[in-house]
Design an enzyme around this catalytic site. Structure first.
Site, PDB file in Angstrom:
ATOM      1  N   ASP A 272       0.892  -1.150   0.000  1.00  0.00           N
ATOM      2  CA  ASP A 272       0.000   0.000   0.000  1.00  0.00           C
ATOM      3  C   ASP A 272       0.934   1.204   0.000  1.00  0.00           C
ATOM      4  O   ASP A 272       1.491   1.561   1.036  1.00  0.00           O
ATOM      5  CB  ASP A 272      -0.883  -0.036   1.258  1.00  0.00           C
ATOM      6  CG  ASP A 272      -1.709   1.233   1.438  1.00  0.00           C
ATOM      7  OD1 ASP A 272      -2.362   1.357   2.490  1.00  0.00           O
ATOM      8  OD2 ASP A 272      -1.690   2.110   0.538  1.00  0.00           O
TER       9      ASP A 272
ATOM     10  N   LYS B  86       3.200  11.168  -3.823  1.00  0.00           N
ATOM     11  CA  LYS B  86       2.117  10.490  -4.561  1.00  0.00           C
ATOM     12  C   LYS B  86       1.229  11.491  -5.280  1.00  0.00           C
ATOM     13  O   LYS B  86       0.643  11.174  -6.322  1.00  0.00           O
ATOM     14  CB  LYS B  86       1.291   9.658  -3.568  1.00  0.00           C
ATOM     15  CG  LYS B  86       0.281   8.725  -4.203  1.00  0.00           C
ATOM     16  CD  LYS B  86      -0.301   7.816  -3.142  1.00  0.00           C
ATOM     17  CE  LYS B  86      -1.453   6.993  -3.685  1.00  0.00           C
ATOM     18  NZ  LYS B  86      -1.999   6.087  -2.666  1.00  0.00           N
TER      19      LYS B  86
ATOM     20  N   GLU C 190      -7.204   0.640  -4.658  1.00  0.00           N
ATOM     21  CA  GLU C 190      -7.251   0.564  -3.195  1.00  0.00           C
ATOM     22  C   GLU C 190      -8.591   0.031  -2.665  1.00  0.00           C
ATOM     23  O   GLU C 190      -8.597  -0.845  -1.789  1.00  0.00           O
ATOM     24  CB  GLU C 190      -6.903   1.933  -2.586  1.00  0.00           C
ATOM     25  CG  GLU C 190      -5.400   2.186  -2.642  1.00  0.00           C
ATOM     26  CD  GLU C 190      -5.005   3.650  -2.657  1.00  0.00           C
ATOM     27  OE1 GLU C 190      -5.846   4.479  -2.276  1.00  0.00           O
ATOM     28  OE2 GLU C 190      -3.861   3.950  -3.035  1.00  0.00           O
TER      29      GLU C 190
ATOM     30  N   ASP D  70     -12.647   5.781   2.872  1.00  0.00           N
ATOM     31  CA  ASP D  70     -11.223   5.773   3.222  1.00  0.00           C
ATOM     32  C   ASP D  70     -10.804   7.138   3.735  1.00  0.00           C
ATOM     33  O   ASP D  70     -10.566   8.078   2.963  1.00  0.00           O
ATOM     34  CB  ASP D  70     -10.427   5.383   1.957  1.00  0.00           C
ATOM     35  CG  ASP D  70      -8.922   5.285   2.210  1.00  0.00           C
ATOM     36  OD1 ASP D  70      -8.218   4.744   1.335  1.00  0.00           O
ATOM     37  OD2 ASP D  70      -8.444   5.750   3.258  1.00  0.00           O
TER      38      ASP D  70
END
Lengths: 622, 118
Positions: free
Chosen positions: A8, A70, A147, A169
């Site tokens: 992850d 990211k 994800e 999330d």
């Protein structure tokens, strides 16, 4: 084959998991932590720090410390340090390298393969960049998975009956909500939404600010001016937030928080869960709109959801869980550690790919949401891959040139459901040249669409005659939201009748064009052998048809014009029968019969340009 | 087997020691604010004695303070929360300790919270 680890690769924190003894296990890093901060730093002495140590020196070295890289994946953003330039992939690769090394240390064996997760809304460029980062780190990335998909895998939902689920999330720095349809080994992302700057830190800050204002009211001192005091407040705030997930009140006790002329001052306050909820109400509310929008884009109501999964440390907060319940009417699933759920799912997928026991046999397959086509003669979008085809998938078709001696073909790749290329979305364009001079329709250009399991599209064109090949990998932002997809499908239905008619016209024109071409060739070859009257008839019909074609503009043919063309074509075919018979005679004499079969099919191909095997491509002339 | 038991014991000890550190911190803060003379002096002295006993006990258990002021900043032992420019100090050194760091045996139990210069 060694173990395939699941990674992850998060914006603020990363986590690694692997299948061990039939169960997914989180791999602790070299410092003993189960998650690693996604931070990279270059010290003044040139040393490279990754993870916790990098975070601990960030404030002394902010120019050379990189966090949240990211956010820049798939872009041209570059980081320059000590005169050297790094791409986001290279920075991410450094993080991956550390994760790889720690995994090898834990497993006691080399690790060369991994599954890495990405947000569901990541486009091709972002996915490719993630794959590249893995490669640079020495990892063969076997699969890039979404994800929310990983979260669903962690909960074992891939083997359940088909259902729609929502993944909420709320993590380090971003909030992502996804709605996916999963079951029977297939998964489709229906909608994604979120808030790119909402996370745990924001909730901590609310408490910190409250402590400062309460203290100011009580003691008349502004603690925010005292850096050391502020630091203690921040830590206490985070600790209080965590405690309120299991207790309804918590005590914040900070003796000697500051010193005044009157002597030392202490902070001793009680924070109730109710007060915390009040302080953070606006933050929690910010998650409501993306949830509602995602449901809307997916075209479902919350009652149609099978399950709601919680991912990300901040979902431990009771008010977040309550909000999810009130928005969806469902009790959220939270049995899996929310910091680790995505990595665990990736680890399970890695296990499946390497055939580990306990992983299950069925691999999850994504589907391509919209049809993929290339533009052919008349601007038609000729479909190679239908929407909702499970990927990976590969399809090839043979195309040809539109004009004599055409040296190159332009491959225009589009995505969408409309009949005409210009009404669809352009994904890419490239040219294949070096085609040997030949009559139109003779060269064989094999066009292949290849979508790999990561959703990355490769289109190639090969001239079967010369062996020359060109291809492109689609890197344009080809990820369309589900609302865009629905819109595309709806529009296609509306325009279906219109598009169909226009296509008929184009087809008729192309066919007629083809017949004209064949007839003119035949006249050249054997016209003299024909009876003079017959020849005149053919030439007359030929002229009539050519005029009919020229009168009809490709873009705006009227019904009358289409009918004229059709009629003209019929007439020419009739009168040219004798002419073509002569052509067969000639061919038959040369080959001593037995070749009639071949001739017939050849003629069929010539007459109808909408034959399955060969399609005239509207490739532009060089 | 024995090694595993030792490891598990250490893990448990670490966890407990970590939780005791904030109490030690507050003791130190109390000491800093102790009155030098006057009425509270005897009481302050008593507190100092308890503090010393606590520190010795912790040391015997393997918990030791990290000596960092004036030393070169090392992110493996220190956690920098502030940065200043000061020509009187060397390059990349710890200027001030904001919160004491501790080792448990030979691993870091809590990193020193420091202010770094240059």
């Amino acid at each position: 084959m060694g173990k395939i680890i699941g990674i992850d690769l998060g914006t603020t924190n990363s986590c690694v998991a692997v299948m061990e003894g039939g169960k997914p296990v989180v791999i602790p890093n070299s410092e003993g932590s189960r998650t690693t901060p996604s931070v990279v730093a270059f010290t003044k002495t040139g040393e490279r720090l990754i993870g916790e140590p990098a975070k601990r020196q960030a404030v002394t070295n902010s120019d050379r410390t990189i966090s949240s890289i990211k956010r820049h994946m798939g872009t041209d953003y570059k980081v320059t340090i000590d005169g050297k330039s790094y791409t986001p992939q290279e920075i991410s690769a450094m993080i991956l390298q550390k994760l790889k090394a720690d995994a090898e240390s834990y497993l006691g064996e080399k690790v060369t393969e991994a599954v890495i997760t990405v947000p569901a809304y990541f486009n091709d460029a972002q996915r490719q960049a993630t794959k590249d980062a893995g490669k640079i780190a020495g990892l063969d990335v076997k699969r890039i998975i979404n994800e929310p998909t990983a979260a669903a895998l962690a909960y074992g939902l891939d083997n359940d009956a088909e259902q729609k689920i929502m993944v909420y999330d709320l993590g380090g720095g971003t909030f992502d909500v996804s709605i996916i349809e999963i079951g029977d080994g297939v998964i489709e992302v229906l909608a994604t939404n979120g808030d790119t700057h909402l996370g745990g830190d924001d909730f901590d800050n609310k408490i910190t600010n409250w402590l400062v204002s309460e203290f100011k009211n009580a003691e008349g001192v502004d603690l925010s001016a005292d850096k050391m005091a502020l630091q203690r407040l921040k830590e206490a705030a985070e600790k209080a937030k965590k405690e309120l997930s299991t207790a309804t009140t918590t005590n914040i006790n900070l003796p000697f928080i500051t010193a005044t002329a009157e002597g030392p001052k202490h902070l001793d306050m009680t924070l109730t869960r109710a007060k915390f909820d009040e302080l953070t109400l606006d933050l929690i509310e910010r998650t409501a709109v993306p949830v509602q929008n995602a449901l809307k884009d997916a075209g479902i109501t919350s009652s149609e959801l099978g399950k709601v999964l919680l991912v990300g440390g901040s979902t431990r907060m009771i008010n977040a869980q309550d909000k999810v319940k009130s928005l969806t009417g469902k009790e959220p699933s939270k049995s899996i550690n929310p910091d680790e759920g995505v990595a665990i799912g990736a680890g399970i997928q890695g296990g499946k790919l390497s055939g580990e026991a306990g992983s299950g046999d069925v691999l999850l397959l994504d589907v391509t949401p919209l049809s993929l086509s290339i533009e052919t003669m008349g601007g038609v979008a000729t479909r190679l891959i239908e929407r909702n085809t499970t990927i990976p998938t590969k399809k090839s078709q043979i195309f040809s040139t539109a004009a004599d001696n055409q040296e190159a073909v332009d491959i225009h790749v589009v995505q969408g459901e409309r009949q005409f290329a210009r009404d669809n979305k352009t994904l890419g364009q490239f040219r294949l040249d070096g085609i040997l001079p030949a009559k139109r329709g003779v060269p064989q250009i094999e066009v292949t669409f290849d979508i790999d399991a990561n959703g990355i599209v490769n289109v190639s064109a090969k001239d079967l005659g010369t062996g020359k090949e060109q291809h492109i990998t689609i890197t344009a932002g080809s990820n369309m939201s589900d609302s865009d997809i629905d819109k595309a499908v709806k529009e296609a239905a509306e325009f279906e009748a219109q598009d169909k008619k226009r296509k008929e016209g184009i087809d008729a024109r192309n066919e007629a064009d083809s017949i004209v071409f064949q007839t003119e060739n035949a006249l050249k070859e054997v016209g003299d052998n024909l009876d003079a009257n017959d020849k005149a008839a053919v030439e007359a019909d030929l002229t009539t048809l050519k005029e009919a074609i020229n009168r009809a503009p490709i873009d705006a043919m009227t019904d009358d014009q289409i009918n004229d063309i059709k009629a003209g074509k019929e007439k020419l075919m009739e009168s040219a029968q004798k002419l073509f018979a002569k052509v067969y005679e000639q061919a038959g004499a040369a080959q001593n019969g037995g070749a009639t079969g071949a001739d017939t099919s050849g003629a069929q191909e010539a007459e109808t340009s909408s034959n399955d095997d060969v399609i005239d491509g509207d490739f532009k002339e060089v | 087997m024995k090694k595993k038991k030792t490891t598990m014991f250490d893990m448990g000890a670490r966890s407990m020691a970590e939780k005791l550190l904030p109490v030690v911190d507050n003791f130190e803060r109390a000491m800093l604010a102790a009155p030098a003379d006057g009425e509270g002096k005897a009481f302050a002295e008593g507190i100092t004695m308890i503090y010393n006993q606590m520190t010795k006990t912790l040391e015997d258990l393997g918990v030791k303070a990290i000596d960092c002021v004036g030393k070169e900043f090392d992110p493996n032992f220190h956690n920098a929360v502030m940065h200043i420019e000061d020509e009187n100090l060397g390059e990349n050194v710890v200027a001030e300790e904001l919160l004491k760091g501790y080792m448990y045996k030979d691993t870091v139990l809590r990193h020193s919270m420091v202010k770094v210069a240059n």
